[in-house]
Scaffold this motif. Structure first.
Motif, PDB file in Angstrom:
ATOM      1  N   GLU A 164       0.810  -1.203   0.000  1.00 20.02           N
ATOM      2  CA  GLU A 164       0.000   0.000   0.000  1.00 20.02           C
ATOM      3  C   GLU A 164       0.841   1.249   0.000  1.00 20.02           C
ATOM      4  N   LEU A 165       2.018   1.195   0.426  1.00 24.14           N
ATOM      5  CA  LEU A 165       2.708   2.426   0.683  1.00 24.14           C
ATOM      6  C   LEU A 165       3.416   2.981  -0.470  1.00 24.14           C
ATOM      7  N   SER A 166       4.481   3.631  -0.157  1.00 27.22           N
ATOM      8  CA  SER A 166       5.098   4.391  -1.168  1.00 27.22           C
ATOM      9  C   SER A 166       5.980   3.572  -2.017  1.00 27.22           C
ATOM     10  N   ILE A 167       6.077   4.035  -3.232  1.00 29.16           N
ATOM     11  CA  ILE A 167       6.789   3.292  -4.192  1.00 29.16           C
ATOM     12  C   ILE A 167       7.654   4.255  -4.895  1.00 29.16           C
ATOM     13  N   ARG A 188      -3.563   1.246  -3.477  1.00 32.75           N
ATOM     14  CA  ARG A 188      -4.325   2.089  -2.555  1.00 32.75           C
ATOM     15  C   ARG A 188      -5.831   1.986  -2.819  1.00 32.75           C
ATOM     16  N   ASN A 189      -6.204   1.168  -3.832  1.00 34.26           N
ATOM     17  CA  ASN A 189      -7.621   0.915  -4.132  1.00 34.26           C
ATOM     18  C   ASN A 189      -8.376   2.206  -4.403  1.00 34.26           C
ATOM     19  N   LEU A 246       7.341   9.512  -1.704  1.00 35.96           N
ATOM     20  CA  LEU A 246       6.114   9.197  -0.980  1.00 35.96           C
ATOM     21  C   LEU A 246       4.914   9.511  -1.861  1.00 35.96           C
ATOM     22  N   PRO A 247       4.329   8.505  -2.541  1.00 35.48           N
ATOM     23  CA  PRO A 247       3.101   8.750  -3.308  1.00 35.48           C
ATOM     24  C   PRO A 247       1.962   9.089  -2.355  1.00 35.48           C
ATOM     25  N   LEU A 248       1.202  10.130  -2.667  1.00 36.73           N
ATOM     26  CA  LEU A 248       0.222  10.650  -1.720  1.00 36.73           C
ATOM     27  C   LEU A 248      -1.217  10.258  -2.023  1.00 36.73           C
ATOM     28  N   LEU A 249      -1.471   9.546  -3.106  1.00 34.57           N
ATOM     29  CA  LEU A 249      -2.837   9.112  -3.383  1.00 34.57           C
ATOM     30  C   LEU A 249      -3.322   8.243  -2.220  1.00 34.57           C
ATOM     31  N   GLY A 250      -4.459   8.584  -1.676  1.00 38.41           N
ATOM     32  CA  GLY A 250      -4.995   7.823  -0.553  1.00 38.41           C
ATOM     33  C   GLY A 250      -4.625   8.375   0.809  1.00 38.41           C
ATOM     34  N   TYR A 251      -3.641   9.277   0.873  1.00 35.84           N
ATOM     35  CA  TYR A 251      -3.245   9.862   2.147  1.00 35.84           C
ATOM     36  C   TYR A 251      -4.246  10.932   2.599  1.00 35.84           C
TER      37      TYR A 251
END
Length: 1045
Positions: free
Chosen positions: A482-485, A918-919, A976-981
């Motif tokens: 789920e996290l950052s990639i 992150r669905n 840090l991808p922020l989609l979903g944060y």
């Protein structure tokens, strides 16, 4: 006699919630509390062949023993496993979790219970934890040795080669021969040794985690994967074997499958003495009789098989654990047995929610350390995808100079990899060891979520003890979570060295310490920061001017990717036609030269403004409008180059399409650390930069009163840049769509003509698709003429495989929650096919409904149906009621492997992979808004459990924060991808007593960031909010106009 029956509802055919399923109509009761009393010792044989002894109360139910084993292993996904033992008749049976242990194991001193895999999921990417995949790999190894997993010689050699890679590392002929001589993986192994070594040679650089992933990818295609044969006879007396799998009940003759009865076709299962009965749903197209009967060796054999069928159906088909039947008043009829435990959906939801702590473990049979060294090689996203990610990615050092300079920092700061066995209460193979780091794109980028975990561990280690040097090497987890990639995705082969969720996902889970980003010497004290803050101007105009400088630095670095790094690489390779070289570099070099001088002017003005030079001069230099006006007027002379960028983009893509050599070159260049975004994105940067100038000047003019000395110049600069933007806007919109289609083409396999004139991208995202197997996660891509659905590929390239497509012409869309019993559910009815999809939330469903309806309207207004897609594999055109299982023949394995080796690593931190793990989903509108919301500058960062604040240079672009040591660095150290944060302000209870602090959190990941002023704080909040909350279509329709190219 035991019987169970399903209700013949529409939902039951597709695994919807109201379907209680075979023998599981009732909901489950929790096992009783562990009773006190005398303890009894039970010997458990683990999958790594070690034995452990567990003491449980005599009256404890089986679940107590099962939980004790899972807790001992730190195993989160223990529901896939079971305990197997020989009963008093020497027949192997599964431990019932609800019955007392001592009523099942009569003579525990003389019985060894085996801990083995019980439920084999259809896709091993559904296994979120690296430890779970490792245990599955051990099960495959065990099944090979016992002759249970049968396959041809090529497949066998390929499987063993991955096992050898995970145990001894990279190929060495002498070591390989010695290892194979000492370890017999199958009977008569000698005949295959040369082939095993040939395959092993091709796995160079592959980590143990990646080897597990590839092993399971090959094994899952085999017909006998996860199959346990139960001898039986049919009505004619022919000897056959029955088996049960995630899809239903299978019939074998010898080791050849001759029939399959999917769960959706089965209405009722029962047994009567030695007869096992399958009652099928009526089907006019089927030649089967209504009830099938099989004769087994005894009633006990028959009941045992019936039980495991009930458990498989409940685990894979139900949404939640079944409830118990009410107790009969007088007498009972049939068996009271039912499934106990979490279903697969509950397990997946629990792991995705992050409601557990990541565990570390050591591989007993592996002679390589559990942490792989971080040499600069391309890697998986930060695996775990991540990959699966599970949740994080990894770190790598920058250029060689950086690595050398930080060597002393590394000593004592990385976690110690312990390799000795403890041997007492802990299983030697699963003893805790350092968290593993996923490899990163080009080996450069770590994800912050990994850092956070590593920082926690480092703090605990450094408190009472002296620092210990690292003895291990860093290994990559193959699943993005789920996290950052950040960059590469998927397990790598050959010389490759990935997010998610998930995943990878993801997707996706071994954190790593970055000596660069976690160096204590980098942490600023609060006093330092306060003193520094007081030295500089505080007016808003100064910070607007400073934003021009900080974003210009990033823009110049982006130009250098083309004019310096790309040009240098092209000059060394004879792969690009001279005309294309001249077209690209002759139009980018003038821009780079101009903006180098522009940045110098801005920095000189800021130095005067701050009083760092000519401090006696006041007033005349505390403005920026005059500098902007002068340079924007000069910039108009460069418009001729900006008009060429559309041609550059098209010609480069045509060149890549027509030349395999150029395609490979560009793909390899994207793996370099400096190319932190897709290559063609950098070609759009000059047009995007004009929009940024316009926005900055709008803010400046809004801030100044008309009487301000800088107002006239600022307003004139705004007018000039607005004119340029208006002229080039249509060209930019066309280029953005063209670039997005080509970028998506790299993420997809199974489609050849995605990019065609007139096609426009609208939205992509993760949805669940209902089929005969139940709810399955799929990635959907919506265009103005067609809707594609795909699944995440399990190849080294980490691409998405197209399963099917629906033309939008003539399509209708309707909500169907009540019909299927699935929340947020839609039915899409095309002219030739219908599918049922479900979103994760109501908001997501509304976005998809709005965009799909708009796309249908556009398709209706067009000239007619969209052209057929050219797919390299036939699309999945099954309706929800069709339940045949996708079969992959064993003969395809060699071809699959060959294509695997041809493919190169694929970027694993693309927006597509983040959405998968992150669905969530994003639209073209969101991409356009993201282009406008780019920002650079210094921020102070703090983890939830860390002390002090760390100064970093941060670049926000493409829904992602990229972290650098300073603005002079050529490539990011983490992302840090922020989609979903979620973006919030810290509460009082969090004890963050500082100004201008914002908080980012996703599940258990929490980060705090401090800005230097109110203006910069508001700007960061503004741009990050654009990534964490999607725009509505109504807001965006005015944003973009229909475009073709």
């Amino acid at each position: 006699m035991g019987e169970t029956e399903q209700r013949p509802t529409a939902g039951s055919r597709l695994g919807a919630q109201e379907n209680a399923g075979i023998s599981t109509l009732e909901h489950g009761q929790k096992p009783p509390m562990t009773p006190p009393g005398k303890l009894v010792s039970i010997k458990i044989q683990m999958l790594d062949d070690t034995q452990e002894t567990f003491d449980v109360p005599q009256r404890a139910p089986g679940k107590v023993l099962h939980d004790a084993v899972c807790n001992h292993l730190n195993l989160v996904e223990g529901d896939y496993f079971g305990l197997e033992f020989p009963d008093h008749k020497k027949m192997m049976v599964w431990l019932d979790l609800l019955k007392p242990v001592m009523k099942q194991i009569r003579r525990p001193k003389h019985v060894v219970v085996k801990f083995v895999v019980k439920f084999f999921p259809p896709d091993h990417a559904q296994l979120q934890e690296e430890l779970t995949r490792y245990l599955f790999a051990l099960q495959v190894k065990q099944d090979l040795a016992q002759g249970r997993l049968t396959c041809n010689d090529t497949s066998t050699a390929l499987l063993i080669s991955h096992i050898v890679q995970s145990e001894i590392g990279d190929f060495d002929e002498t070591i390989d021969r010695e290892h194979l001589a000492k370890n017999k993986y199958i009977p008569q192994q000698e005949a295959l040794e040369d082939k095993i070594m040939e395959f092993h040679r091709s796995h160079m650089g592959q980590t143990p985690a990646e080897s597990d992933f590839q092993l399971l990818e090959i094994a899952r295609r085999l017909e006998m994967y996860g199959i346990r044969l139960h001898p039986a006879k049919d009505r004619e007396g022919t000897k056959i074997n029955l088996a049960v799998a995630n899809t239903g009940i299978l019939v074998f003759q010898g080791h050849t499958k001759i029939n399959a009865f999917n769960w959706a076709k089965v209405r009722k299962l029962s047994f009567k003495r030695k007869r096992f009965l399958i009652k099928l749903r009526p089907d006019v197209n089927s030649s089967f009789q209504d009830t099938l009967e099989f004769l087994m060796a005894s009633r006990d054999f028959c009941k045992s098989f019936w039980k495991i069928c009930v458990e498989h159906h409940a685990f894979f088909r139900l949404f939640e654990e079944p409830k118990p039947k009410p107790k009969p008043v007088l007498f009972s009829r049939g068996s009271s047995f039912r499934f106990s435990g979490r279903t697969q959906k509950q397990v997946l939801d629990y792991v995705k929610e992050g409601g557990h702590k990541k565990v570390q473990f050591e591989r007993k049979h592996s002679k390589i350390h559990s942490i792989r060294s971080l040499t600069a090689q391309p890697s998986e996203q930060h695996t775990e995808v991540p990959k699966q990610v599970s949740d994080s990615s990894s770190f790598a050092y920058g250029d060689d100079n950086d690595a050398a300079a930080m060597q002393s920092c590394r000593q004592g700061k990385e976690l110690k990899a312990s390799t000795e066995d403890t041997g007492q209460h802990k299983s030697p193979s699963l003893k805790k060891s350092p968290k593993e780091a996923r490899k990163v794109d080009g080996a450069v980028v770590s994800t912050v979520e990994e850092e956070e975990e590593a920082a926690k561990d480092r703090m605990q280690q450094n408190r009472p003890q002296s620092q210990q040097p690292s003895t291990g090497s860093l290994t990559g987890s193959p699943h993005l979570s789920e996290l950052s990639i950040n960059s590469q995705g998927g397990p790598q082969v050959a010389n490759m060295s990935l997010s998610p969720n998930l995943s990878p996902d993801a997707k996706q889970s071994s954190p790593l310490i970055s000596p660069l980003l976690n160096d204590p010497s980098c942490i600023r004290t609060d006093d330092e920061e306060e003193v520094k803050r007081k030295r500089f101007p505080t007016e808003k105009a100064y910070f607007i001017a400073k934003e021009v400088a900080t974003t210009e630095r990033t823009y110049l670095k982006d130009l250098e990717v083309i004019t310096s790094w790309f040009q240098s690489a092209v000059s060394k390779e004879d792969c690009m036609p001279e005309t294309l070289k001249n077209l690209i570099f002759s139009n980018f070099e003038p821009l780079h030269k101009f903006h180098t001088g522009f940045l110098k002017e801005i920095e000189q003005r800021l130095a005067l403004w701050e009083g760092r030079s000519n401090a006696h001069i006041k007033g005349d230099y505390q403005r920026i409008g005059d500098v902007m006006l002068k340079n924007i007027q000069s910039m108009k002379q460069l418009t001729i180059h900006l008009w060429k960028h559309n041609e550059i983009l098209i010609e480069l893509e045509n060149g890549i399409k027509n030349s395999r050599k150029l395609e490979t070159f560009c793909r390899d260049f994207e793996l370099q650390k400096v190319c932190y975004l897709p290559l063609n994105t950098f070609l759009l940067r000059p047009l995007h930069r004009l929009m940024h100038y316009k926005q900055i000047m709008e803010r400046l003019c809004k801030h100044y009163p008309p009487s301000h000395v800088d107002f006239r110049d600022s307003r004139a600069a705004l007018a000039e840049v607005s004119e340029m933007v208006a002229q080039l806007h249509g060209n930019m919109i066309k280029m953005e769509n063209f670039q997005k289609l080509h970028e998506l083409k790299k993420d997809l396999i199974g489609i050849d003509n995605l990019v065609i004139p007139g096609r426009e991208f609208i939205r992509l995202g993760s949805l669940s698709k209902l089929s005969g197997k139940g709810l399955q996660q799929r990635m959907f891509f919506l265009f103005n003429d067609i809707l594609l659905y795909t699944s995440r590929g399990l190849t080294a390239s980490n691409q998405f495989k197209v399963h099917g497509h629906l033309p939008l012409y003539g399509m209708t869309i309707e909500e169907s929650e009540e019909e299927w019993g699935v929340p947020h559910c839609l039915t899409l009815r095309g002219q030739h096919q219908s599918i049922v999809i479900a979103a994760s939330t109501r908001a997501e469903m509304d976005k998809w409904t709005e965009d799909i309806q708009m796309a249908i309207d556009l398709a209706e207004k067009s000239s007619g149906p969209a052209p057929e897609l050219l797919a390299s594999s036939p699309p999945d055109n099954k309706s929800p009621d069709e339940t045949t299982v996708d079969q992959e023949s064993e003969d395809d394995l060699s071809a699959s492997r060959t294509s695997l080796e041809r493919q190169s690593p694929h970027r694993g931190n693309t927006t597509v992979h983040v959405c998968w793990h992150r669905n969530t989903s994003v639209s073209m509108i969101d991409f356009s808004i993201a282009v406008e919301n780019q920002l650079s500058g210094n921020l102070l960062r703090k983890f939830k459990n860390s002390n002090g604040w760390q100064k970093l240079w941060v670049v926000f672009t493409n829904f992602c924060m990229f972290f650098y040591k300073s603005h002079q660095d050529n490539h990011p150290l983490a992302s840090l991808p922020l989609l979903g944060y979620s973006l919030t302000i810290p509460s009082e209870s969090e004890n963050i007593h500082k100004d201008y602090v914002f908080k980012l959190h996703f599940k258990s990941h929490v980060y705090y960031f401090r800005a230097e002023s109110e203006y910069t704080f508001e700007r960061w909040m503004e741009v990050i909010r654009s990534a964490t909350s999607s725009a509505s279509r109504t807001r965006a329709l005015s944003h973009k106009e229909p475009h073709t190219y």
